[in-house]
Design a protein around this motif. Structure first.
Motif, PDB file in Angstrom:
ATOM      1  N   SER A   9       7.535   1.466   2.987  1.00 11.67           N
ATOM      2  CA  SER A   9       6.113   1.819   2.865  1.00 11.67           C
ATOM      3  C   SER A   9       5.376   0.863   1.922  1.00 11.67           C
ATOM      4  O   SER A   9       5.749   0.700   0.754  1.00 11.67           O
ATOM      5  CB  SER A   9       6.016   3.258   2.335  1.00 11.67           C
ATOM      6  N   LEU A  10       4.323   0.233   2.442  1.00 12.47           N
ATOM      7  CA  LEU A  10       3.561  -0.717   1.628  1.00 12.47           C
ATOM      8  C   LEU A  10       2.803  -0.009   0.515  1.00 12.47           C
ATOM      9  O   LEU A  10       2.645  -0.539  -0.585  1.00 12.47           O
ATOM     10  CB  LEU A  10       2.591  -1.505   2.504  1.00 12.47           C
ATOM     11  N   ARG A  14       3.207  -0.619  -3.565  1.00 16.67           N
ATOM     12  CA  ARG A  14       2.129  -0.816  -4.541  1.00 16.67           C
ATOM     13  C   ARG A  14       2.348   0.028  -5.790  1.00 16.67           C
ATOM     14  O   ARG A  14       2.209  -0.440  -6.918  1.00 16.67           O
ATOM     15  CB  ARG A  14       0.774  -0.435  -3.896  1.00 16.67           C
ATOM     16  N   HIS A  38       8.403  12.957   6.468  1.00 14.97           N
ATOM     17  CA  HIS A  38       7.097  13.140   5.812  1.00 14.97           C
ATOM     18  C   HIS A  38       6.258  14.189   6.531  1.00 14.97           C
ATOM     19  O   HIS A  38       5.261  14.652   6.008  1.00 14.97           O
ATOM     20  CB  HIS A  38       6.344  11.813   5.740  1.00 14.97           C
ATOM     21  N   ALA A  51       1.448  11.588   4.153  1.00 15.83           N
ATOM     22  CA  ALA A  51       1.571  10.139   3.988  1.00 15.83           C
ATOM     23  C   ALA A  51       2.221   9.877   2.632  1.00 15.83           C
ATOM     24  O   ALA A  51       2.125  10.698   1.704  1.00 15.83           O
ATOM     25  CB  ALA A  51       0.208   9.477   4.062  1.00 15.83           C
ATOM     26  N   LEU A  52       2.864   8.730   2.544  1.00 13.42           N
ATOM     27  CA  LEU A  52       3.530   8.337   1.298  1.00 13.42           C
ATOM     28  C   LEU A  52       2.729   7.228   0.636  1.00 13.42           C
ATOM     29  O   LEU A  52       2.083   6.445   1.329  1.00 13.42           O
ATOM     30  CB  LEU A  52       4.945   7.842   1.598  1.00 13.42           C
ATOM     31  N   GLN A  65      -2.581   8.819  -2.560  1.00 13.78           N
ATOM     32  CA  GLN A  65      -3.371   7.612  -2.289  1.00 13.78           C
ATOM     33  C   GLN A  65      -3.069   6.531  -3.351  1.00 13.78           C
ATOM     34  O   GLN A  65      -3.425   6.663  -4.528  1.00 13.78           O
ATOM     35  CB  GLN A  65      -4.881   7.897  -2.230  1.00 13.78           C
ATOM     36  N   SER A  66      -2.432   5.477  -2.889  1.00 16.10           N
ATOM     37  CA  SER A  66      -1.915   4.476  -3.826  1.00 16.10           C
ATOM     38  C   SER A  66      -2.983   3.892  -4.743  1.00 16.10           C
ATOM     39  O   SER A  66      -2.726   3.697  -5.939  1.00 16.10           O
ATOM     40  CB  SER A  66      -1.207   3.357  -3.061  1.00 16.10           C
ATOM     41  N   HIS A 105      -4.350  -2.266   6.098  1.00 17.36           N
ATOM     42  CA  HIS A 105      -3.122  -1.469   6.104  1.00 17.36           C
ATOM     43  C   HIS A 105      -3.152  -0.293   7.086  1.00 17.36           C
ATOM     44  O   HIS A 105      -2.182  -0.076   7.825  1.00 17.36           O
ATOM     45  CB  HIS A 105      -2.819  -1.000   4.670  1.00 17.36           C
ATOM     46  N   THR A 109       0.019   1.410  10.202  1.00 18.34           N
ATOM     47  CA  THR A 109       0.870   2.527   9.777  1.00 18.34           C
ATOM     48  C   THR A 109       1.631   3.129  10.964  1.00 18.34           C
ATOM     49  O   THR A 109       1.204   3.020  12.120  1.00 18.34           O
ATOM     50  CB  THR A 109       0.020   3.646   9.129  1.00 18.34           C
ATOM     51  N   PRO A 110       2.751   3.792  10.684  1.00 14.16           N
ATOM     52  CA  PRO A 110       3.529   4.416  11.758  1.00 14.16           C
ATOM     53  C   PRO A 110       2.708   5.362  12.632  1.00 14.16           C
ATOM     54  O   PRO A 110       2.873   5.390  13.851  1.00 14.16           O
ATOM     55  CB  PRO A 110       4.630   5.165  10.993  1.00 14.16           C
ATOM     56  N   ARG A 111       1.791   6.133  12.044  1.00 18.71           N
ATOM     57  CA  ARG A 111       1.022   7.090  12.870  1.00 18.71           C
ATOM     58  C   ARG A 111       0.153   6.361  13.886  1.00 18.71           C
ATOM     59  O   ARG A 111      -0.009   6.809  15.027  1.00 18.71           O
ATOM     60  CB  ARG A 111       0.201   8.047  11.991  1.00 18.71           C
TER      61      ARG A 111
HETATM   62  N1  LIG Z   1      -4.131   4.850   2.064  1.00 16.49           N
HETATM   63  C1  LIG Z   1      -2.842   5.425   1.779  1.00 16.49           C
HETATM   64  C2  LIG Z   1      -1.876   5.037   2.879  1.00 16.49           C
HETATM   65  C3  LIG Z   1      -0.769   6.034   2.967  1.00 16.49           C
HETATM   66  C4  LIG Z   1       0.086   5.743   4.199  1.00 16.49           C
HETATM   67  O1  LIG Z   1      -0.426   5.637   5.320  1.00 16.49           O
HETATM   68  N2  LIG Z   1       1.385   5.618   3.961  1.00 16.49           N
HETATM   69  C5  LIG Z   1       2.273   5.329   5.053  1.00 16.49           C
HETATM   70  C6  LIG Z   1       3.443   4.532   4.586  1.00 16.49           C
HETATM   71  S1  LIG Z   1       2.886   2.975   3.950  1.00 16.49           S
HETATM   72  C7  LIG Z   1       2.758   6.619   5.639  1.00 16.49           C
HETATM   73  O2  LIG Z   1       3.210   7.499   4.942  1.00 16.49           O
HETATM   74  N3  LIG Z   1       2.662   6.726   6.943  1.00 16.49           N
HETATM   75  C8  LIG Z   1       3.124   7.849   7.658  1.00 16.49           C
HETATM   76  C9  LIG Z   1       2.574   7.836   9.042  1.00 16.49           C
HETATM   77  O3  LIG Z   1       1.849   6.915   9.388  1.00 16.49           O
HETATM   78  O4  LIG Z   1       2.901   8.755   9.784  1.00 16.49           O
HETATM   79  C10 LIG Z   1      -2.329   4.917   0.428  1.00 16.49           C
HETATM   80  O5  LIG Z   1      -2.716   3.815   0.037  1.00 16.49           O
HETATM   81  O6  LIG Z   1      -1.562   5.637  -0.225  1.00 16.49           O
END
Ligand SMILES: N[C@@H](CCC(=O)N[C@@H](CS)C(=O)NCC(=O)O)C(=O)O
Length: 223
Positions: A9-10, A14, A38, A51-52, A65-66, A105, A109-111
């Motif tokens: 996870s990017l 961060r 998740h 989301a992570l 939210q990073s 980004h 993402t996976p979703r």
């Molecule tokens: N804007 C969010 C992005 C969070 C996000 O989309 N994380 C990804 C991993 S990098 C995730 O958990 N994706 C799960 C999915 O897409 O189902 C942040 O910066 O924290």
């Protein structure tokens, strides 16, 4: 503190970098996005966006939210600042970070990938082209912002790493994994290499994480 994260996870990358820069000791709890952990009830209860990452403070407060977590760490923890001390510099760093974390980004993402594949029936080759296109477009725009700008130094803004370098490190790592060359982005490449030479960045690299697949794991990581 407890960081719920996933090695690839990017956004987690961060936050790991920021925690390292600030010298915060934390426990990392892996949530496997490939196995859709998740989206399980336990993690969804913690972070309804599913989301992570999520950062759970010692008093139980859950931060998500990073970029918000980076701001929290900068305000609440001693150690090197993640933002410049003057307003115009902060605006520039936040703009660079937003280009990466808010504009580019989300498209990778996976979703979004799953929706393209499972609902729109976009095939693997077209999805790979999508990832490359949006990543290259954003990094090209970052190169244009960095190259020749008076405020660009050893790092994206000046001679100390900021939130902009934290965001850039993850996305350049992703770009390299997508097979994108950095030849047309010499400033991005130089800044990325300067950042990844720092232990705080290198030890946060996806492949250095305990939940990275054993066959790929390495520490230290030299990109
Ligand atoms: N804007 C969010 C992005 C969070 C996000 O989309 N994380 C990804 C991993 S990098 C995730 O958990 N994706 C799960 C999915 O897409 O189902 C942040 O910066 O924290």
């Amino acid at each position: 503190m407890k960081l719920y994260s996933f090695w690839r996870s990017l956004a987690s990358f961060r936050v790991r970098i920021a925690l390292n820069i600030k010298g915060v000791v934390y426990e990392q709890i892996a949530v496997d996005v490939d196995r859709r952990e998740h989206r399980d009830g336990a993690y969804a209860a913690l972070n309804p966006q599913m989301a992570l990452p999520s950062l759970v403070l010692d008093d139980g407060t859950v931060l998500t939210q990073s970029l918000a977590i980076l701001d929290y760490l900068d305000e609440a923890c001693p150690g090197p600042a993640l933002l410049p001390d003057e307003a115009k510099g902060r605006a520039r760093v936040r703009a660079l970070a937003a280009m990466i974390a808010c504009d580019a980004h989300p498209l990778t993402t996976p979703r979004v990938q799953r929706y393209l594949a499972e609902v729109l029936h976009v095939d693997e080759a077209a999805r790979a082209a999508w990832l490359k296109h949006w990543t290259a477009e954003m990094l090209g725009a970052v190169e244009a912002q960095l190259a020749g700008h008076a405020a660009t130094g050893r790092f994206a803004h000046g001679d100390a790493p900021t939130t902009a370098d934290i965001c850039l490190a993850g996305h350049v790592t992703f770009a390299i994994n997508q097979g994108l060359g950095l030849g047309s982005m010499p400033t991005v490449q130089r800044v990325f290499e300067a950042a990844m030479a720092l232990p705080a960045f290198a030890s946060a690299h996806p492949l250095a994480q305990p939940d990275a697949p054993a066959a790929m794991r390495r520490n230290p990581v030299v990109p």
